[in-house]
Design a protein around this motif. Structure first.
Motif, PDB file in Angstrom:
ATOM      1  N   PRO B 360       0.889  -0.824   0.309  1.00  0.00           N
ATOM      2  CA  PRO B 360      -0.135   0.345  -0.561  1.00  0.00           C
ATOM      3  C   PRO B 360       1.002   1.155   0.352  1.00  0.00           C
ATOM      4  O   PRO B 360       0.601   2.244  -0.782  1.00  0.00           O
ATOM      5  CB  PRO B 360      -1.182  -0.390   1.670  1.00  0.00           C
ATOM      6  CG  PRO B 360       0.145  -1.329   2.212  1.00  0.00           C
ATOM      7  CD  PRO B 360       0.150  -2.339   1.069  1.00  0.00           C
ATOM      8  N   LEU B 361       1.846   1.079   1.109  1.00  0.00           N
ATOM      9  CA  LEU B 361       2.907   2.432   0.838  1.00  0.00           C
ATOM     10  C   LEU B 361       3.317   2.675  -0.498  1.00  0.00           C
ATOM     11  O   LEU B 361       3.409   3.726  -1.193  1.00  0.00           O
ATOM     12  CB  LEU B 361       3.590   2.884   1.747  1.00  0.00           C
ATOM     13  CG  LEU B 361       3.833   2.374   2.761  1.00  0.00           C
ATOM     14  CD1 LEU B 361       4.419   1.823   4.016  1.00  0.00           C
ATOM     15  CD2 LEU B 361       2.633   3.502   3.395  1.00  0.00           C
ATOM     16  N   LEU B 362       4.024   1.691  -1.651  1.00  0.00           N
ATOM     17  CA  LEU B 362       3.758   2.383  -2.320  1.00  0.00           C
ATOM     18  C   LEU B 362       2.910   2.642  -3.508  1.00  0.00           C
ATOM     19  O   LEU B 362       3.357   3.888  -4.218  1.00  0.00           O
ATOM     20  CB  LEU B 362       5.223   0.381  -3.764  1.00  0.00           C
ATOM     21  CG  LEU B 362       6.218   1.223  -4.482  1.00  0.00           C
ATOM     22  CD1 LEU B 362       7.201   1.989  -4.186  1.00  0.00           C
ATOM     23  CD2 LEU B 362       6.034  -0.031  -4.975  1.00  0.00           C
ATOM     24  N   SER B 363       1.909   2.386  -3.465  1.00  0.00           N
ATOM     25  CA  SER B 363       0.640   2.455  -4.144  1.00  0.00           C
ATOM     26  C   SER B 363       0.564   3.782  -3.912  1.00  0.00           C
ATOM     27  O   SER B 363       0.137   4.664  -4.441  1.00  0.00           O
ATOM     28  CB  SER B 363      -0.901   1.647  -4.578  1.00  0.00           C
ATOM     29  OG  SER B 363      -1.194   1.049  -3.249  1.00  0.00           O
ATOM     30  N   ALA B 364       1.084   4.329  -2.525  1.00  0.00           N
ATOM     31  CA  ALA B 364       0.267   5.336  -1.892  1.00  0.00           C
ATOM     32  C   ALA B 364       1.705   6.397  -2.669  1.00  0.00           C
ATOM     33  O   ALA B 364       1.068   7.914  -3.241  1.00  0.00           O
ATOM     34  CB  ALA B 364       0.395   5.615  -0.213  1.00  0.00           C
ATOM     35  N   TYR B 365       2.367   6.598  -3.519  1.00  0.00           N
ATOM     36  CA  TYR B 365       2.877   7.190  -4.011  1.00  0.00           C
ATOM     37  C   TYR B 365       1.706   7.421  -5.793  1.00  0.00           C
ATOM     38  O   TYR B 365       2.495   8.527  -6.391  1.00  0.00           O
ATOM     39  CB  TYR B 365       4.251   7.061  -4.614  1.00  0.00           C
ATOM     40  CG  TYR B 365       5.440   6.398  -4.183  1.00  0.00           C
ATOM     41  CD1 TYR B 365       6.125   7.795  -3.089  1.00  0.00           C
ATOM     42  CD2 TYR B 365       5.965   5.503  -3.264  1.00  0.00           C
ATOM     43  CE1 TYR B 365       7.223   7.648  -2.728  1.00  0.00           C
ATOM     44  CE2 TYR B 365       6.703   5.737  -2.031  1.00  0.00           C
ATOM     45  CZ  TYR B 365       7.367   7.141  -2.142  1.00  0.00           C
ATOM     46  OH  TYR B 365       8.302   6.715  -0.822  1.00  0.00           O
ATOM     47  N   ALA B 366       1.568   6.946  -5.716  1.00  0.00           N
ATOM     48  CA  ALA B 366       0.115   6.876  -6.630  1.00  0.00           C
ATOM     49  C   ALA B 366      -0.688   7.913  -6.373  1.00  0.00           C
ATOM     50  O   ALA B 366      -1.377   9.173  -6.402  1.00  0.00           O
ATOM     51  CB  ALA B 366      -0.156   6.276  -7.953  1.00  0.00           C
ATOM     52  N   CYS B 367      -1.547   7.446  -5.482  1.00  0.00           N
ATOM     53  CA  CYS B 367      -2.547   8.148  -4.795  1.00  0.00           C
ATOM     54  C   CYS B 367      -2.656   7.556  -3.037  1.00  0.00           C
ATOM     55  O   CYS B 367      -2.800   6.395  -3.511  1.00  0.00           O
ATOM     56  CB  CYS B 367      -3.599   7.478  -5.704  1.00  0.00           C
ATOM     57  SG  CYS B 367      -5.433   8.493  -4.762  1.00  0.00           S
ATOM     58  N   ALA B 368      -3.164   8.028  -2.821  1.00  0.00           N
ATOM     59  CA  ALA B 368      -3.314   7.834  -0.999  1.00  0.00           C
ATOM     60  C   ALA B 368      -4.531   6.811  -0.830  1.00  0.00           C
ATOM     61  O   ALA B 368      -4.917   6.346   0.326  1.00  0.00           O
ATOM     62  CB  ALA B 368      -3.455   9.094   0.235  1.00  0.00           C
ATOM     63  N   VAL B 369      -6.297   7.448  -1.429  1.00  0.00           N
ATOM     64  CA  VAL B 369      -7.047   6.970  -1.777  1.00  0.00           C
ATOM     65  C   VAL B 369      -6.838   4.956  -1.468  1.00  0.00           C
ATOM     66  O   VAL B 369      -7.346   4.425  -0.993  1.00  0.00           O
ATOM     67  CB  VAL B 369      -7.975   7.324  -2.235  1.00  0.00           C
ATOM     68  CG1 VAL B 369      -9.807   6.412  -2.364  1.00  0.00           C
ATOM     69  CG2 VAL B 369      -8.429   8.945  -2.403  1.00  0.00           C
ATOM     70  N   PRO B 370      -6.906   5.095  -2.690  1.00  0.00           N
ATOM     71  CA  PRO B 370      -6.281   3.233  -2.885  1.00  0.00           C
ATOM     72  C   PRO B 370      -5.563   2.824  -2.351  1.00  0.00           C
ATOM     73  O   PRO B 370      -5.379   1.872  -2.293  1.00  0.00           O
ATOM     74  CB  PRO B 370      -6.027   2.927  -4.697  1.00  0.00           C
ATOM     75  CG  PRO B 370      -5.477   5.057  -5.003  1.00  0.00           C
ATOM     76  CD  PRO B 370      -5.692   5.668  -4.038  1.00  0.00           C
ATOM     77  N   ALA B 371      -4.607   3.059  -1.887  1.00  0.00           N
ATOM     78  CA  ALA B 371      -3.306   3.080  -0.653  1.00  0.00           C
ATOM     79  C   ALA B 371      -4.292   3.140   0.975  1.00  0.00           C
ATOM     80  O   ALA B 371      -3.815   1.714   1.573  1.00  0.00           O
ATOM     81  CB  ALA B 371      -2.176   3.439  -0.528  1.00  0.00           C
ATOM     82  N   VAL B 372      -4.465   3.537   1.151  1.00  0.00           N
ATOM     83  CA  VAL B 372      -5.650   3.321   2.270  1.00  0.00           C
ATOM     84  C   VAL B 372      -6.324   2.178   1.613  1.00  0.00           C
ATOM     85  O   VAL B 372      -7.178   0.877   3.334  1.00  0.00           O
ATOM     86  CB  VAL B 372      -6.389   4.530   2.579  1.00  0.00           C
ATOM     87  CG1 VAL B 372      -8.287   4.207   3.807  1.00  0.00           C
ATOM     88  CG2 VAL B 372      -5.612   5.473   2.978  1.00  0.00           C
ATOM     89  N   MET B 373      -7.035   1.661   1.329  1.00  0.00           N
ATOM     90  CA  MET B 373      -7.884   1.070   0.640  1.00  0.00           C
ATOM     91  C   MET B 373      -6.971  -0.383   0.891  1.00  0.00           C
ATOM     92  O   MET B 373      -7.153  -1.638   1.209  1.00  0.00           O
ATOM     93  CB  MET B 373      -8.760   0.609  -0.386  1.00  0.00           C
ATOM     94  CG  MET B 373      -9.710   2.106  -0.866  1.00  0.00           C
ATOM     95  SD  MET B 373     -11.217   1.911  -0.865  1.00  0.00           S
ATOM     96  CE  MET B 373     -11.567   0.456  -1.440  1.00  0.00           C
ATOM     97  N   ALA B 374      -5.892  -0.578  -0.465  1.00  0.00           N
ATOM     98  CA  ALA B 374      -4.840  -1.646   0.078  1.00  0.00           C
ATOM     99  C   ALA B 374      -4.464  -1.482   1.218  1.00  0.00           C
ATOM    100  O   ALA B 374      -3.550  -3.587   0.963  1.00  0.00           O
ATOM    101  CB  ALA B 374      -3.781  -1.108  -1.214  1.00  0.00           C
ATOM    102  N   THR B 375      -4.695  -1.539   2.294  1.00  0.00           N
ATOM    103  CA  THR B 375      -4.735  -1.953   3.187  1.00  0.00           C
ATOM    104  C   THR B 375      -5.365  -3.367   4.237  1.00  0.00           C
ATOM    105  O   THR B 375      -4.709  -3.596   5.042  1.00  0.00           O
ATOM    106  CB  THR B 375      -4.111  -1.052   4.544  1.00  0.00           C
ATOM    107  OG1 THR B 375      -5.615   0.005   5.069  1.00  0.00           O
ATOM    108  CG2 THR B 375      -3.669   0.349   4.457  1.00  0.00           C
TER     109      THR B 375
END
Ligand SMILES: Nc1nc2c(ncn2[C@@H]2O[C@H](COP(=O)(O)OP(=O)(O)O)[C@@H](O)[C@H]2O)c(=O)[nH]1
Ligand SMILES: [Mg+2]
Lengths: 99, 643
Positions: B360-375
């Motif tokens: 999730p932290l790596l995809s937070a580089y694109a956008c925090a919204v999907p990253a929060v979901m990816a957790t």
């Protein structure tokens, strides 16, 4: 939790080696998982079943975890988890190792 | 390979004759078919192939952690709703994403109709273990098609399987396909239309299934079926092993990792630049054109200086953001992400987290919204919250327009390290590092205080490396493009219009005021004392307020402010900025954007995923304090250098 009745007796006279002690490339047969129920269940779903062959394939860069070849796939585990997986010491009837 | 469904569903397989069902009764509402399978078995690839562009825009890209809906068009104008679910190993969920898949499949997730049929997709190159999932899925009693995917890989590596025999054993139709190549997918479509036409006839036959709670028994059952279907496992994936001996090498592994990261940044700057220049040109030309065709007056001012200056200056960044998503897409689909998580595990453990937090932290580089979901992939609740708390500190793509603008305006283009890197790219990299450092320190703090927990376990499968498909990658980009444009068309458009109104009122003597004396100017002036120590004046202040909605809004806002000021003169935003920011102020502004949580969407998703306001409020205040303190220090320090 212990998942193999036969090995409980074996454990009383000799402490079996654990998966963590297996060297890379060396094959071992899993005897039992000494881990909380939910983690043990997931590991079994991934192929860490008593009687299955496991080969540590490589160490993660920096250490701390290793990739294990088990039941046709490669699974990474931390060393402290691997240390709770006990191996059979003698295995007269080795199940065919998965590639 | 003999059980095609040309002549009706599951003909010849059912021991009892199928009972005909009146067609109209079934066709009243479209069929809902769930695609389920273990991680990396090709669910999303199949889903993309069957639905193409008829997917609902996902509010998060990348790894599937929630369902995705799409319509599959079949022959004779039938329509079927497909649901792509997160990967599961069993129907005993351990993490939130597995829970979602489990609940939707069993029809217990609120707001979801129970699926009418199931497509179970298994990786045929590891059928022994994957077939175990067939037991709980078949026991649901829904019409089920078992898809053995990766047929191409099986053939190349010399494995085989008797599909008809397996189908007989499972009491359900089985097809051997390659979702990425498209071979055999027509038979999945046949199953879907057959099931749509005759739902009752497609129920699986009763076969003996193992006790689902007993994993060893289930595995034995799968082995037995493998033997009966004369399954021959393929040779080990040599390419995966070769690649891993580099990517997981103690020295080369981390080096490759670092090289990948640097390459991404450099290319975002150099490759995207020509496209961005083109976009800038197109935006400014169309602005001028609108200025010419529209009559002089309020409407022209609103459209050209308000809307187009605001929305247009954000649109320019679309290529850069898509490029970033493309890179992350390749990393995810190829299987490298799992290796990156493994490499990161040791470091993450030092901060109280585990390797899975890295994804999730790596995809937070694109956008925090999907990253929060990816957790959702993180099993431990406290680890998951800690990861959610730090995700918005990673440099998301919405910061990219802000960083690019300020860097382009203030950092001279000097080549570094013999031209491998340029000073602007290095500055950008430094900002990424800054966000990352703040994130890990925050994680450490949280994990040693409020979110303290036992050392978590880390169990992660290393899937074979696979070539990402062009279709999946382009669908991701189209999806992201739509989200970006929708944001530009809603949030940024609204803010631009409201700002234009506030910047042109109150009228003095029937004329529009100087921006300084407008309502917007007054607001800016009100907060100016608070931000003066950071080196920002009231114009930047207006930008800080509007960017609370979304970071990139500040670019549009400045566009609008200067658009009004220069009144039609297409003076570059970069040049205009120099009038309002000193170099030290620019540094402070960069630091402020690195730390502050300026994004309504993220606040909303954190509230949803943590189930309350406690965490988002804490997070917002913490990050604001960090931003203020950070830029205060940065401004002071930078002033020493730029004197
Ligand atoms: N060789 C091969 N690769 C495939 C096939 N289907 C999917 N893939 C690849 O496998 C990877 C994982 O697929 P994905 O659909 O994301 O899996 P999911 O996790 O089940 O959604 C991707 O890189 C796909 O391109 C196939 O039939 N053959
Ligand atoms: Mg998927």
């Amino acid at each position: 939790m212990i998942f193999n009745k036969r090995s409980q007796m074996a454990a009383t006279h000799k402490r079996p080696a654990t998966l963590a002690e297996l060297r890379n490339g060396e094959e071992g047969i899993l005897d039992r998982l000494d881990l909380p129920d939910d983690i043990a269940r997931r590991l079994m779903e991934l192929g860490f079943l008593p009687g299955n062959a496991i080969i540590p394939a490589r160490t993660a860069p920096g250490g701390g975890a290793r990739v294990f070849r088990v039941d046709g796939s490669e699974i990474a585990l931390r060393d402290d988890t691997a240390a709770r997986l006990f191996m059979r010491l003698h295995f007269p009837s080795i199940k065919a190792a998965t590639p | 390979m003999s059980n095609c469904h040309d002549s009706g569903p599951r003909k010849g397989l059912l021991p009892n004759p199928t009972i005909p069902v009146p067609h109209a009764a079934v066709n009243e509402r479209p069929l809902i078919v769930a695609i389920i399978g273990p991680p990396n078995s090709g669910k999303s690839t199949l889903f993309n192939r069957l639905t193409g562009l008829r997917q609902k825009v996902a509010n998060f890209p990348g790894v599937t952690v929630e369902h995705r809906m799409g319509k599959a068009k079949l022959k004779n104008r039938q329509e079927v709703f497909l649901v792509d679910l997160p990967g599961v190993y069993s129907l005993h969920p351990r993490s939130e994403d597995e829970q979602v898949a489990n609940d939707i499949l069993k029809g217990v997730r609120p707001g979801f109709a129970k699926p009418d049929a199931v497509v179970l997709i298994l990786d045929v190159t590891n059928l022994g273990r994957h077939l175990v999932l067939a037991a709980p899925v078949l026991s649901l009693g829904l019409p089920t098609l078992v898809v053995l995917n990766m047929a191409d890989d099986l053939a190349v590596r010399g494995g085989k399987v008797d599909v008809a025999a397996l189908s007989h054993e499972l009491g359900a139709p089985v097809v051997l396909v390659s979702a990425s190549k498209g071979t055999g997918v027509d038979r999945i479509q046949q199953f879907l239309s057959g099931t749509a036409a005759n739902l009752a006839g497609a129920k699986p036959a009763r076969v003996e299934l193992p006790v689902l709670n007993d994993v060893p028994k289930c595995r034995q059952w799968a082995s037995k079926l493998n033997t009966r279907a004369s399954y021959r496992a393929p040779a080990p994936p040599i390419w995966t092993r070769r690649l891993d001996s580099v990517f997981l090498h103690p020295v080369f592994g981390p080096l490759v990792f670092a090289a990948v990261v640097v390459a991404v940044f450099q290319s975002i700057f150099s490759w995207a630049q020509p496209i961005m220049d083109g976009m800038t040109y197109a935006v400014s030309m169309s602005g001028q054109w609108m200025g010419m065709v529209l009559p002089n007056g309020v409407v022209r001012s609103l459209v050209v200086n308000g809307v187009w200056a605001g929305v247009g200056s954000v649109l320019v960044f679309l290529p850069q953001i898509l490029l970033l998503f493309l890179f992350i897409g390749v990393l995810e689909d190829s299987g490298y992400m799992a290796r990156a998580a493994l490499i990161a595990d040791r470091t993450m453990a030092k901060f109280g987290l585990q390797g899975k937090s890295f994804i999730p932290l790596l995809s937070a580089y694109a956008c925090a919204v999907p990253a929060v979901m990816a957790t959702r992939v993180i099993e431990n609740k406290r680890d998951r919250i800690a990861t959610i708390m730090i995700a918005p500190l990673m440099t998301c793509s919405a910061r990219l327009p802000v960083y690019t603008l300020i860097i382009a305006a203030f950092v001279p283009n000097i080549p570094l390290v013999r031209g491998v890197l340029s000073l602007p790219a290095a500055t950008m990299l430094l900002l990424y590092v800054l966000g990352f450092a703040a994130a890990v320190i925050t994680a450490r703090l949280l994990k040693s205080t409020v979110l303290k927990s036992q050392r978590s376990s880390f169990i992660l499968e290393m899937p074979p490396y696979r070539l990402p498909t062009l279709q999946s990658l382009s669908l991701r980009l189209i999806d992201r493009g739509r989200v970006f444009l929708r944001r530009a068309g809603t949030v940024i458009l609204t803010v631009s219009i409201v700002l234009w109104i506030l910047a042109n009122l109150p009228l003095s003597h029937g004329k529009m005021p100087e921006i300084e004396n407008s309502y917007a100017g007054m607001v800016g002036k009100t907060i100016e004392p608070a931000i003066k120590p950071l080196g920002f004046n009231w114009k930047i202040g207006i930008g800080l307020i509007t960017s609370l909605a979304a970071r990139e809004v500040i670019v549009g806002t400045l566009g609008t402010i200067y658009g009004i000021e220069s009144d039609g003169n297409s003076e570059g935003l970069q040049k205009a900025l120099h009038a309002d920011l000193t170099p030290a102020g620019a540094v402070a502004l960069l630091v402020f954007f690195a730390f502050a949580m300026q994004c309504f969407s993220t606040i909303a998703v954190v509230r949803r995923e943590t189930g309350g306001w406690k965490w988002p409020i804490f997070q917002f205040s913490y990050m604001l304090a960090l931003a203020y303190g950070g830029s205060l220090v940065a401004y002071r320090v930078a002033n020493l250098f730029f004197q």
